[in-house]
Every structure is written in C-alpha cells, then in structure tokens.
Design a protein around this motif. Structure first.
Motif: not given
Ligand code: AMP
Length: 374
Positions: A223, A246, A252, A274, A276, A280, A323
């Motif tokens: 992302l 999310l 995703v 993933f 999450r 999914q 974030d």
């Molecule tokens: P991460 O780097 O895994 O903490 O992901 C950062 C952000 O990307 C998360 O807080 C979500 O907003 C989004 N994100 C990442 N993976 C997912 C997922 N499997 N489903 C939904 N949102 C995701």
C-alpha cells in the motif's frame, strides 16, 4: 561451464565470469572518475566472506591510492525498542574522519548494508559510499542510496564468485543458480506472521527471508508503494491509513492474489499484515485451496498494548510514517487490531495451525523461537 554439485544440490551456469569482469570494469571506471580529484586516502572495506573475490577484482582496477580493510557483522542482538542491532567485527583501521568505500557481494533486502552504513557513521566515518557487485532490486526495500551497483539480478538463489551454499562454492569464478531440473518441485509452504502493529513482524520476516528463502509479502508495504507512486488506489488507501483505519478487504485481497500469481517459482510466502479481518482470512484460504495449498503455520508475536504503543512511537522517529506519529491514530490502530484483526486468531485456531510466541525478547531470541516453530 559445467554443472556443479554442492552438498545435496546441483547448480547450473548463470552469469559467466566474462560478463562479471565487464560489469566490474564499468563500476571501477565510475569509482575512479568520482575519486580522481579526491583529497585524502579512502578505505576500501571488504565485507567478509562473500565479497572477497569481488573486492580483489575491484581493487586491481582502482587507479587512486587507497587503503584496504575488512569487516564482518555480528548477528542480531538487542531489542526492537532500543533499536540496537549489530556490531562491526574485525575492523583493522581507524575510520574516524575517513571516507569508506564499502564493498559488498550482494544486496537483497538491504538489511545488512543499512545496518553497516549506520554503524560506520556512528564509529566516526566522514563519508560512506556503497559498492555492491549484485543487487536484487525486486527485494531491496530500503531507502539507502547504493552509490555503485555493478549488476542487477533477479531474485534467484546463486553461488560462485564469492557467494556460497552452506560455505561451499565461493571459489568458482562464474555465478551459478540452482538446477531446476534436478530440484524436486516441492509444494509451496506458506507462513503467516501475525501480531499487532509494532510486534516486529517486518523485522522477523526479513530474517526469515534470508534464512528460508521464502517470499515476504506485506500489504502495508504494498500500500505504501501505491501511495508513493500516487496511484488512485494509493490515494484512496492513504486517507484511511492516515486515520489508522483498515483499507477495504477487496483492495488488499486483489494485491495478494496478484503477488501469488506473479511468483510461481518461490518456495512459499510469508504473509505479513494480512489477513487483518476474518473475511480476508477466508479469502486467503480459498485462493490457496484452489492452488492445492494452505497456510502451514500462523506464527503469532504476542506483545502487550503498552509495548505496542511505545514501539510504534519509536518507529515513528525512524521511519517517518504518518500513521505512527499521532497518539489518537496509534490508539485507533490498536483498537482496530482488537476489534477486527484478533478474531482471525480463532479462525486459525480452529484449523489447528495457530502458534503463539512471546514477542518481547531480543530480535535473535524471537527469531530462534520462530525457527523452532518452522
Ligand atoms: P502495516 O504496515 O502492516 O502496519 O500497515 C499499515 C496500514 O495499511 C494499516 O494500518 C492499514 O491501514 C493498511 N493495511 C495494511 N494491511 C492491511 C490489510 N490486510 N487490510 C486492511 N488494511 C491494511
């Protein structure tokens, strides 16, 4: 060039020495040009063991006065929260105030070279240039600028010209890859790294990639790549990620399906971030089942909410993630984890493949527990 046999594996020619020589000529020319008018004596720093042949070849071609030294890096120690990772071992020259040209054999995820770069600057080096014979752009995931790259290669397991398979094969002057004809095509084995944000999933995944040769897929990273590229999907995702929400399941899920499809030759995947949500998880299991595959083990890194919060705050300073910065966003991410992601645990518990380990130890301690599970 013949097929070679190292322990239990056969390897076939991949990059002939002549092509390596040409690439080394080119990279040496670039370094010579940059150091033509350099005021001082740089240190050429060979990172043992892999870059021993490359450093020799490169040094022969450098036409300015330089010093030689070599190092190794210790394995990981310290904890994520302190950010301590590794030590430089065996440095013979004093590097205070000096310009260093680090010579690596290969950069893949970029973890080692990024650690070394930071450690050398910490030890007082005035400037650190990176020179690598090989780069796997597909898996490189750091921002560190690589000043000199002799050759880019696909993400394949290689030996020869300094690179080894279990310490063997470094002496061959050509580079070889595994002979797919003699390799039994084993079914893929997939692992899922589970845990709250800041549990250390990304750090552990990189170590698992290095040790087990699996492919790491992080939906968070995918992302962030979309966001950096400014795609419509990236824009949509950014507004949610910046609030600690999310992104929609379909987004995703589509990314994961395309990752699975584009890498048919890997040994398996490490899914990170993933699934999450339970939807999914259901989707992932269905697409794997259609391929005759399944999740082998869910490795869950358990850490308390307070530690999650502190780690994310610490990461914010290092990685500059929006974030990760604001307390209310972090809280929202933790809340979302409990409400939407934690139910995934019972999904996999029912399937009998869920394993939980204490995520609070040092990086090495946690990694050892993961290795035991795998
Ligand atoms: P991460 O780097 O895994 O903490 O992901 C950062 C952000 O990307 C998360 O807080 C979500 O907003 C989004 N994100 C990442 N993976 C997912 C997922 N499997 N489903 C939904 N949102 C995701």
């Amino acid at each position: 060039m013949e097929r070679i046999h190292l322990k239990d594996k056969y390897f076939v020619p991949y990059i002939p020495y002549e092509k390596l020589e040409k690439a080394i000529d080119d990279v040496a020319d670039r370094i010579n040009r940059d150091f033509k008018d350099f005021d001082g004596i740089p240190i050429v720093l060979c990172v043992l063991n892999g870059s021993i042949l490359f450093t020799g070849e490169l040094m022969k071609r450098l036409n300015f006065t330089c010093e030689f030294s070599s190092v190794r890096l210790s394995s990981y120690e310290g904890t994520l929260s302190t950010g301590v990772t590794r030590k430089v071992l065996g440095l013979t020259s004093s590097i205070k105030g000096r310009t260093i040209i680090v010579v690596e054999d290969i950069v893949d995820t970029g973890k080692t070279i990024t650690d070394l770069y930071a450690l050398l600057l910490d030890a007082g080096a005035a400037d650190v240039k990176i020179c690598t014979m090989l780069l796997k752009p597909e898996v490189y995931n750091k921002d560190l600028k690589l000043d000199y790259v002799a050759m880019e290669i696909d993400n394949r397991f290689i030996v020869g010209f300094g690179l080894d398979y279990d310490q063997l094969g470094r002496n061959y002057k050509d580079i070889y890859i595994l002979d797919s004809k003699t390799e039994d095509k084993k079914p893929m084995k997939h692992f899922l790294l589970f845990g709250p944000p800041g549990a250390g999933k990304g750090t552990q995944a990189a170590l698992m990639v290095d040790k087990f040769g699996l492919r790491h897929v992080s939906t968070g990273d995918l992302l962030r790549r979309e966001i950096a590229a400014g795609t419509p999907l990236g824009l949509q995702a950014k507004s949610l990620i910046d609030k600690g929400e999310l992104v929609p399941d379909e987004v995703v899920e589509g990314m994961i399906a395309s990752e699975l499809q584009s890498h048919p030759d890997v040994k398996g995947f490490i899914f990170d971030g993933f699934p999450r949500t339970t939807a999914q998880a259901e989707h992932l299991d269905a697409i794997l089942a259609a391929r005759g595959e399944k999740i082998d083990t869910v490795i869950s890194l358990a850490i308390p909410d307070d530690t999650v919060y502190e780690r994310i705050r610490h990461r914010a300073e290092v990685e500059n993630r929006v974030d990760d910065t604001k307390p209310e966003i972090i809280r929202n991410r933790i809340d979302n984890y409990h409400a939407k992601t934690e139910p995934v645990i019972s999904w996999y518990r029912k399937k009998g493949c869920y394993r939980e380990i204490d995520g609070l130890g040092t990086i090495d301690e946690v990694f050892r527990k993961i290795c035991d599970l795998m």
